[in-house]
Design an enzyme around this catalytic site. Structure first.
Site, PDB file in Angstrom:
ATOM      1  N   GLU A   1       0.809  -1.227   0.000  1.00  0.00           N
ATOM      2  CA  GLU A   1       0.000   0.000   0.000  1.00  0.00           C
ATOM      3  C   GLU A   1       0.838   1.270   0.000  1.00  0.00           C
ATOM      4  OE1 GLU A   1      -3.146   0.038   2.933  1.00  0.00           O
ATOM      5  OE2 GLU A   1      -3.356  -2.138   2.772  1.00  0.00           O
TER       6      GLU A   1
ATOM      7  N   ASP B   1      -2.243  -4.614   3.445  1.00  0.00           N
ATOM      8  CA  ASP B   1      -2.283  -4.896   4.884  1.00  0.00           C
ATOM      9  C   ASP B   1      -3.252  -6.018   5.247  1.00  0.00           C
ATOM     10  OD1 ASP B   1      -0.553  -2.824   5.042  1.00  0.00           O
ATOM     11  OD2 ASP B   1      -2.004  -1.365   5.819  1.00  0.00           O
TER      12      ASP B   1
ATOM     13  N   ASP C   1      -5.868  -6.482   7.091  1.00  0.00           N
ATOM     14  CA  ASP C   1      -7.095  -6.084   7.786  1.00  0.00           C
ATOM     15  C   ASP C   1      -8.184  -5.919   6.725  1.00  0.00           C
ATOM     16  OD1 ASP C   1      -6.483  -3.696   6.545  1.00  0.00           O
ATOM     17  OD2 ASP C   1      -5.977  -2.624   8.374  1.00  0.00           O
TER      18      ASP C   1
ATOM     19  N   GLU D   1      -9.651  -3.320   5.315  1.00  0.00           N
ATOM     20  CA  GLU D   1      -9.394  -2.401   4.211  1.00  0.00           C
ATOM     21  C   GLU D   1      -8.316  -2.977   3.288  1.00  0.00           C
ATOM     22  OE1 GLU D   1     -11.249   0.294   3.603  1.00  0.00           O
ATOM     23  OE2 GLU D   1     -12.407  -0.054   5.435  1.00  0.00           O
TER      24      GLU D   1
ATOM     25  N   TYR E   1       5.663   2.332  10.666  1.00  0.00           N
ATOM     26  CA  TYR E   1       4.458   2.960  10.171  1.00  0.00           C
ATOM     27  C   TYR E   1       3.676   3.697  11.271  1.00  0.00           C
ATOM     28  CZ  TYR E   1       0.622   3.626   7.030  1.00  0.00           C
ATOM     29  OH  TYR E   1      -0.314   4.182   6.238  1.00  0.00           O
TER      30      TYR E   1
ATOM     31  N   ARG F   1       0.469   4.953  11.240  1.00  0.00           N
ATOM     32  CA  ARG F   1      -0.983   4.792  11.396  1.00  0.00           C
ATOM     33  C   ARG F   1      -1.253   3.366  11.839  1.00  0.00           C
ATOM     34  NH1 ARG F   1      -1.058   8.914   7.077  1.00  0.00           N
ATOM     35  NH2 ARG F   1      -0.348   7.398   5.569  1.00  0.00           N
TER      36      ARG F   1
ATOM     37  N   HIS G   1      -0.386  -3.608  11.749  1.00  0.00           N
ATOM     38  CA  HIS G   1       0.992  -3.129  11.785  1.00  0.00           C
ATOM     39  C   HIS G   1       1.577  -3.341  13.167  1.00  0.00           C
ATOM     40  CE1 HIS G   1       0.266  -1.031   7.965  1.00  0.00           C
ATOM     41  NE2 HIS G   1      -0.911  -0.753   8.477  1.00  0.00           N
TER      42      HIS G   1
END
Length: 778
Positions: free
Chosen positions: A9, A82, A84, A86, A285, A287, A330
């Site tokens: 991403e 990632d 998850d 999303e 990362y 976020r 993450h």
DNA sequence: CAGTGAGCGAGCTTCCGCTTGACTT
């Protein structure tokens, strides 16, 4: 051409991973989502099982076509977004949009960016998890339906261009609710008794406090009076060891909170600075909702702690997340290399990095150990005991590098001797007599709940499971941009409090003044925020309910586990919701928070407050009277809900003429930067605390003279120090003559604060600005 | 720059969650 294309991403992540994999791998980034619902109202067909229309937004076209080309040429495409909801959806959108084949596509996941983790992931590929994708679609569709059906109701019933949504509307509600709690709050006063004792050695001082408080002065005075003849003795003495543990390493929300408290950063600032650190390879990362550290990170921290502080400072710890909605794709936020205690970069980058480094290192360190001593002091003439607390640190542990702050740090209450009461106690023994040096009973007031800061609002939202690490900062911006909330500092009001003191056997009482209710960078609701909130609470309580997100998240989880069908979930939500939208649109009254305050003395005209075309205002007289109504805007800090009749009438007393000076009129008014005196086209701010209504001819002249004198001194100083710059008073107030250039002084600048460096800077900025063309009159 | 104070009309506004970039005014 590389045999393998691996898509992640983030471009920074792509760069790192490319270094871990051989030449056979080309690593590219999707830059987040590549596809979204079309922006129009027909994005979702609610009568056809919520069929969606997706599109690649214009700004993503280039990325997509590049990826498409590379995917065609590759033997295998690895979708590594990632792990998850999303991320899974991003993989699916890539799969669809790039037109990938099942045979040549592999889905892999990893939650730490290390070589072994990635190699392991490549050995264990899987397919796209469609349950997870469906959960994301349900989330996406629900948010669109809520936002795009609720907002138009507001356009119709309140004002155009307003917005509502699952996240932002709850954020506003929190702030409105808190404001009302504060308005309803009445402070209760009580007297707090503090005493300073000493042992036989008058230098061995210590502080003790009465655990209970007295509600009225008479009781407090009687206690102090009783203490005049009293003897004091140590009734009991207890020493207990205690420990304090370090906090978990940072997540997005805790980083925002600490950076706000310790560095004074807004949440947006924190995120842009963190982004730069991330792109420079300094930190992981930024976020994330995870407090987890990878094995390599644990080893790195351990090595660094052992070598820098010694073996006994290290303690390996794994933290578990507290927030319910965490998806943990993450790691926690941590430095990439623990051996770098500080880094280069600008000031903000260095300070934020240091904060992250300390917090991550501390999280792997030993507890701090203390010895707490509690001494109870008996009063021979009373039942009550005073309590003295002492604390000694036996081992500093993690406190060697990091001390976590709390929200109350800046709200220490003023007291007699202004220390913490946790200091060292002198050696004491049970039964020992101690001497009273002084004692005081100070009136203290209970405090209303604290207004939210940006960071404490993020904390609350996270606790409620509302919003995600990537949206906390944008959400805070949205509610401010929409005008629902303002971030402001406001002055407090003076309040008197009483003190009764006992020194050397004599009592005295005095009254002091403290400032209460002053706020710095806090979130306040606006009138429009209040109207929108009340409307939503009345008609759509289910959506702005604090538990709404938690409930739907539970259903999204069930969809993700394949236990629930996603369109069925949407049907059961949308049916009743849409019904509410319809009936509200049809039957609800226009929302207003208009209040009638009373009748104007003398004329008997109606005085009312409401939101007008240009914001909140007071109106005197009816719109259909033959005599036109009079209007006045509310001042900053005033609200329709709380303004009093007197305050409303006061607004009409300005602008006010306050006499003449040098043959020119002086007028007092309130502008955007506060109250001012206008005289001969020049503006003079009123000193803080002076009510504009109290300005007299004399005091106005005095203010003008003082300001001129100050400006003059400044002019002389700058002129003396630098022959090429001086401030002159022009027709519209002061300006700077800088060589041959006339330099404008930026709005809101106090002439007295101007430095020579400022002048140079402004002159350079003025130069850069293109010359405005002379505009003809309309 | 120091304050205003509506009302037919045409078409527009708006969500949350991933990610970073930027034609120059």
């Amino acid at each position: 051409m590389a045999k393998n294309l691996l898509i992640v991403e983030s471009p920074a992540k792509a760069k790192t991973i490319e270094g871990y994999l051989g030449k056979d791998f080309l690593v590219k980034s999707s830059y987040g989502h590549i596809r979204d619902l079309v922006k129009t109202d027909d994005a979702i067909d609610t009568s056809n099982n919520f069929t969606q229309r997706y599109e690649v937004p214009a700004e993503k076209k280039a990325v997509v076509s590049e990826l498409k080309k590379l995917a065609k040429a590759a033997e295998t495409v690895w979708l590594a977004s990632d792990e998850d909801r999303e991320g899974e959806a991003i993989s699916w959108h890539l799969y669809e949009t790039l037109g990938l084949d099942d045979e040549k596509t592999k889905r892999i996941v990893f939650h730490e960016i290390t070589k072994p983790a990635i190699l392991r992931a490549i050995e264990t590929p899987r397919g796209i998890d469609f349950n997870l994708v469906n959960a994301q679609q349900a989330r996406r569709v629900l948010d669109r339906l809520v936002g795009f059906e609720l907002s138009p109701v507001l356009w119709k019933k309140v004002k155009p261009s307003l917005s509502a949504g699952r996240v932002q509307s709850v954020a506003v509600r929190l702030i409105v609710d808190r404001e009302r709690e504060i308005n309803r709050f009445t402070a209760e006063a009580a007297f707090r008794v503090v005493a300073i004792f000493h042992t036989d050695n008058p230098k061995e001082l210590f502080k003790a406090e009465l655990p209970k408080r007295f509600t009225d002065v008479a009781e407090a005075e009687r206690f102090l009076t009783d203490c005049i003849p009293a003897r004091f003795a140590i009734n009991s003495l207890e020493t207990k060891p205690s420990k304090r543990s370090p906090a978990a390493p940072f997540t997005t929300s805790t980083l925002q909170q600490e950076a706000s408290r310790k560095l004074g950063f807004s949440v947006a600032r924190t995120m842009t600075v963190a982004q730069r650190l991330y792109e420079a390879g300094r930190i992981t990362y930024m976020r994330t909702d995870s407090v987890n550290l990878s094995d390599t990170a644990l080893q790195g921290a351990e090595q660094e702690i052992r070598s820098a502080y010694g073996d006994k400072y290290h303690k390996r710890r794994q933290y578990r997340t507290k927030s319910a909605g965490a998806q943990e794709a993450h790691e926690a936020i941590r430095p990439t290399y623990f051996d770098q205690h500080t880094i280069g970069g600008d000031n903000a980058e260095r300070r934020l990095y240091e904060l992250i480094w300390k917090r991550a290192i501390a999280s792997q360190m030993s507890e701090a150990e203390f010895e707490k001593t509690t001494a109870k002091i008996g009063v021979s003439t009373r039942e009550e005991e005073l309590v003295a607390n002492g604390e000694v640190m036996r081992f500093d542990g993690f406190l060697k590098v990091y001390f976590e702050s709390t929200d109350d740090d800046d709200e220490h209450e003023p007291n007699l001797d202004n220390d913490t009461g946790n200091a060292l106690l002198p050696p004491l023994t049970k039964g020992q007599q101690v001497q009273l040096k002084r004692m005081s009973a100070t009136e203290r007031f209970s405090r209303p709940p604290a207004r939210y800061t940006e960071a404490s609002l993020v904390k609350k939202l996270e606790e409620l499971g509302i919003g995600r690490p990537s949206t906390y900062a944008p959400t805070i911006s949205t509610i401010q941009n929409r005008g629902y909330v303002v971030k402001e500092s406001r002055d407090g009001k003076p309040r008197e409090y009483r003190i009764v003191e006992l020194v050397g056997g004599t009592m005295s009482s005095l009254v002091k003044t403290e400032i209460t209710g002053a706020e710095k960078s806090k979130l306040f609701p606006t009138d429009i925020g209040v109207v929108v909130n009340d409307f939503l609470v009345e008609h759509f309580n289910g959506i702005v309910d604090f538990n709404f997100t938690a409930r739907v998240e539970k259903e999204f989880d069930e969809i993700a586990q394949g236990m629930k069908e996603w369109t069925a979930m949407l049907h059961s939500f949308y049916g009743p919701f849409h019904q509410e939208v319809e009936t509200t649109t049809k039957h609800a009254d226009r929302a207003t928070n208009e209040r009638e305050l009373g009748e104007e003395p003398g004329t008997g005209k109606r005085v009312s407050v409401r939101i007008g075309r240009f914001g909140p205002m007071v109106q005197i007289g009816a719109t259909d009277d033959e005599e036109k109504p009079r209007y006045a805007s509310l001042r900053p800090g005033q609200m329709i809900e709380t303004i009093t009749f007197e305050e409303a009438l006061d607004l009409f007393k300005l602008p006010k003429k306050v006499g003449e000076f040098e043959g020119k009129e002086m007028t007092v008014a309130v502008g955007r930067f506060g109250p001012y005196i206008r005289h001969d086209n020049a503006f003079f701010s009123l000193p803080k605390g002076l009510d504009p209504l109290d300005v007299t001819t004399e005091s106005a002249i005095e203010i003008i003279r003082e300001k001129r004198q100050k400006d003059k001194e400044k002019i002389i100083k700058i002129f003396e120090e630098n022959a090429d710059a001086r401030i002159e008073n022009g027709r519209w107030g002061p300006f700077i003559r800088f060589g041959k250039q006339n330099v404008k002084i930026p709005k809101g600048t106090e002439v007295n604060d101007i430095t020579y460096e400022d002048v140079v800077k402004w002159a350079a900025e003025d130069e850069k600005k293109p010359k405005k063309k002379a505009r003809g009159k309309k």
